[in-house]
Design a protein around this motif. Structure first.
Motif, PDB file in Angstrom:
ATOM      1  N   GLU A  59     -22.875  45.916 119.404  1.00 53.20           N
ATOM      2  CA  GLU A  59     -22.443  44.574 118.983  1.00 53.20           C
ATOM      3  C   GLU A  59     -21.938  43.717 120.140  1.00 53.20           C
ATOM      4  O   GLU A  59     -21.639  42.531 119.941  1.00 53.20           O
ATOM      5  CB  GLU A  59     -21.291  44.680 117.973  1.00 53.20           C
ATOM      6  N   LEU A  62     -23.652  40.316 121.207  1.00 53.07           N
ATOM      7  CA  LEU A  62     -23.401  39.279 120.185  1.00 53.07           C
ATOM      8  C   LEU A  62     -21.950  38.797 120.245  1.00 53.07           C
ATOM      9  O   LEU A  62     -21.679  37.596 120.154  1.00 53.07           O
ATOM     10  CB  LEU A  62     -23.631  39.864 118.792  1.00 53.07           C
ATOM     11  N   SER A  66     -20.673  35.098 120.944  1.00 50.39           N
ATOM     12  CA  SER A  66     -19.846  34.432 119.937  1.00 50.39           C
ATOM     13  C   SER A  66     -18.553  33.912 120.554  1.00 50.39           C
ATOM     14  O   SER A  66     -18.092  32.814 120.219  1.00 50.39           O
ATOM     15  CB  SER A  66     -19.483  35.419 118.822  1.00 50.39           C
ATOM     16  N   LEU A 339     -18.385  37.675 114.870  1.00 50.76           N
ATOM     17  CA  LEU A 339     -19.799  37.640 115.289  1.00 50.76           C
ATOM     18  C   LEU A 339     -20.562  36.441 114.715  1.00 50.76           C
ATOM     19  O   LEU A 339     -21.596  36.035 115.258  1.00 50.76           O
ATOM     20  CB  LEU A 339     -20.521  38.915 114.830  1.00 50.76           C
ATOM     21  N   VAL A 343     -24.390  35.096 115.537  1.00 50.25           N
ATOM     22  CA  VAL A 343     -25.454  35.579 114.640  1.00 50.25           C
ATOM     23  C   VAL A 343     -26.320  34.397 114.206  1.00 50.25           C
ATOM     24  O   VAL A 343     -27.552  34.475 114.202  1.00 50.25           O
ATOM     25  CB  VAL A 343     -24.835  36.296 113.412  1.00 50.25           C
ATOM     26  N   VAL A 346     -28.566  33.284 117.061  1.00 48.04           N
ATOM     27  CA  VAL A 346     -29.665  34.239 117.274  1.00 48.04           C
ATOM     28  C   VAL A 346     -30.726  34.098 116.170  1.00 48.04           C
ATOM     29  O   VAL A 346     -31.932  34.124 116.442  1.00 48.04           O
ATOM     30  CB  VAL A 346     -29.106  35.684 117.349  1.00 48.04           C
ATOM     31  N   THR A 358     -30.224  37.177 123.411  1.00 49.88           N
ATOM     32  CA  THR A 358     -29.088  38.078 123.125  1.00 49.88           C
ATOM     33  C   THR A 358     -29.611  39.394 122.560  1.00 49.88           C
ATOM     34  O   THR A 358     -30.378  39.402 121.592  1.00 49.88           O
ATOM     35  CB  THR A 358     -28.139  37.405 122.096  1.00 49.88           C
ATOM     36  N   ILE A 360     -30.023  42.471 120.415  1.00 43.92           N
ATOM     37  CA  ILE A 360     -29.604  42.943 119.084  1.00 43.92           C
ATOM     38  C   ILE A 360     -30.347  44.238 118.755  1.00 43.92           C
ATOM     39  O   ILE A 360     -30.423  44.640 117.589  1.00 43.92           O
ATOM     40  CB  ILE A 360     -29.890  41.872 117.991  1.00 43.92           C
TER      41      ILE A 360
END
Ligand SMILES: Cc1cc2nc3c(=O)[nH]c(=O)nc-3n(C[C@H](O)[C@H](O)[C@H](O)COP(=O)(O)OP(=O)(O)OC[C@H]3O[C@@H](n4cnc5c(N)ncnc54)[C@H](O)[C@@H]3O)c2cc1C
Length: 378
Positions: A59, A62, A66, A339, A343, A346, A358, A360
């Motif tokens: 994570e 992300l 963020s 996040l 999110v 993205v 990014t 993931i």
């Protein structure tokens, strides 16, 4: 039949509202469909912790992205949503916890996230209101807190201002692939909506939307038990947590102390969640153990919310393994507020550019199949 949107989004939590804004910033036509009010579920009722520290490596990219958005909210959506970099202090109960914090400190450093490892004497000097029971801690100065009530609606307002079609009280009944994208049917509306790309940000209901496309995952439900006190004079600086989970505490700029520990109960089918009195009492005791001066502070209210939880505690973020043009982001397992802004960014990139800078990769839906296969084989 309406026109064809470049991107449709199911679910107006923080992830969906941020996706709508970022899609508009790219010039795409975007439709967001929210069953209730934007931010009315987990995104609006959470604890308000905004931390990178303590996250799983999958994570961190992300979370890093963020954090940059959180720091720029005023420019992006016209309000900072009370985001404050108060720092996040994670406390160690013993030497094993200290070793864990030091290992995490090194991992975060590789991602450009700086933490300060503190021993028990440092804690006494810097945070004298804490119980003396802790062996030390790790302080991440750029982490902090925000007011969850404000954030998703502010993203939705900003997206709408830029031309996004944000529809509240608008439940998606079915969504299915079509020759040139997706057909979406809405509750009480005979018109079918069409979109070229579809983002599923339906929170604890994300797996039900995914299942309509044959993407089956085991998303369970969780309801973190939250409490708030009367406002008191400034006492607690950073957002506080402890190794192993347990209790977390923060104080707002208005003086209220918010803390959480344990779980209430949630019925996602009927949209009901409630805290449990005995869990609230245990949480209050744990809060006093961490910050003894809370002993005579009045507890005003407890609450909870409905959150999706995946078997490995990590969300699903990325393309559908089976349907082209469909992207999922749900199952944030109690830590998707921080996040959310990234999110959304993205998802807009995946839907409109086909890729995101990014990483993931550790959050792909098919990791859960692989985990199941490993269990079956062993
Ligand atoms: C009590 C609590 C405390 C938490 N504390 C923290 C914290 O401190 N820090 C942190 O990082 N995270 C925290 N979390 C987790 C965080 O709140 C969530 O991970 C995050 O808000 C999830 O955002 P989302 O947009 O994915 O989902 P949600 O906010 O749940 O939004 C999903 C939306 O989809 C809508 N929807 C569902 N089905 C349909 C449909 N068929 N048609 C149209 N709309 C639909 C729902 O109405 C809902 O509004 C906490 C969660 C809870 C419940």
């Amino acid at each position: 039949m309406t026109g064809v949107f470049d991107m449709a989004i199911i679910g107006g939590g923080l992830a969906g509202c941020s996706a709508a804004l970022h899609a508009r910033l790219k010039g795409a036509s975007v439709l967001l469909l929210e069953r209730g009010r934007c931010g009315g579920q987990a995104s609006g009722v959470n604890y308000g912790g905004v931390r990178q520290q303590g996250r799983h490596p999958a994570e961190l990219a992300l979370a890093r992205r963020s954090r940059a958005i959180w720091g720029d909210l005023k420019n992006l959506i016209g309000t900072d949503c009370e985001f404050t970099a108060t720092g996040h202090l994670k406390l160690a109960r013993n030497d094993d916890d200290m070793a864990e914090l030091i290992a995490h400190h090194l991992l975060l450093r590789e991602q450009g996230i700086h933490t300060l490892v503190l021993d028990a004497d440092d804690l006494k000097i810097r945070f004298p209101y804490l119980s003396s029971r802790y062996a030390g801690g790790s302080f991440c100065a750029e982490d902090g807190q925000a007011n969850p009530r404000l954030v998703a609606p502010a993203f939705a307002r900003a997206a709408r201002k830029l031309g996004a079609d944000i529809r509240e009280n608008c439940r998606v009944i079915t969504a299915e692939p079509s020759s040139d994208g997706f057909l979406i049917r809405l509750d009480g509306d005979p018109k079918v909506v069409k979109a070229r790309r579809l983002a599923n940000t339906a929170g604890a209901w994300g797996s039900a939307i995914a299942a309509q496309f044959g993407d089956h995952v085991n998303e369970m439900v969780m309801a973190p038990n939250m409490c708030v006190t009367e406002p008191i004079a400034p006492l607690i600086g950073p957002n506080l947590g402890v190794c192993g989970g347990g209790i977390y505490i923060r104080q707002t700029a208005h003086g209220s102390v918010i803390f959480g520990a344990g779980l209430g109960i949630a019925d996602r089918e009927h949209l009901r969640a409630r805290p449990l009195a005995e869990v609230t009492m245990e949480a209050a005791a744990a809060a006093i153990t961490m910050v003894p001066q809370l002993r005579n502070v009045l507890l005003l209210r407890s609450w909870t919310g409905i959150e999706g939880r995946m078997p490995d505690g990590l969300p699903v973020v990325g393309p559908s393994p089976t349907v082209e043009g469909l992207f999922h982001a749900f199952g944030f397992s109690g830590h998707g507020f921080q996040l959310g802004p990234a999110v959304g960014a993205v998802l807009a990139e995946l839907c409109l550019d086909g890729h995101s800078p990014t990483s993931i990769s550790g959050l792909a839906m098919n990791r859960l199949d692989r985990a199941l296969a490993t269990v079956v084989q062993s």
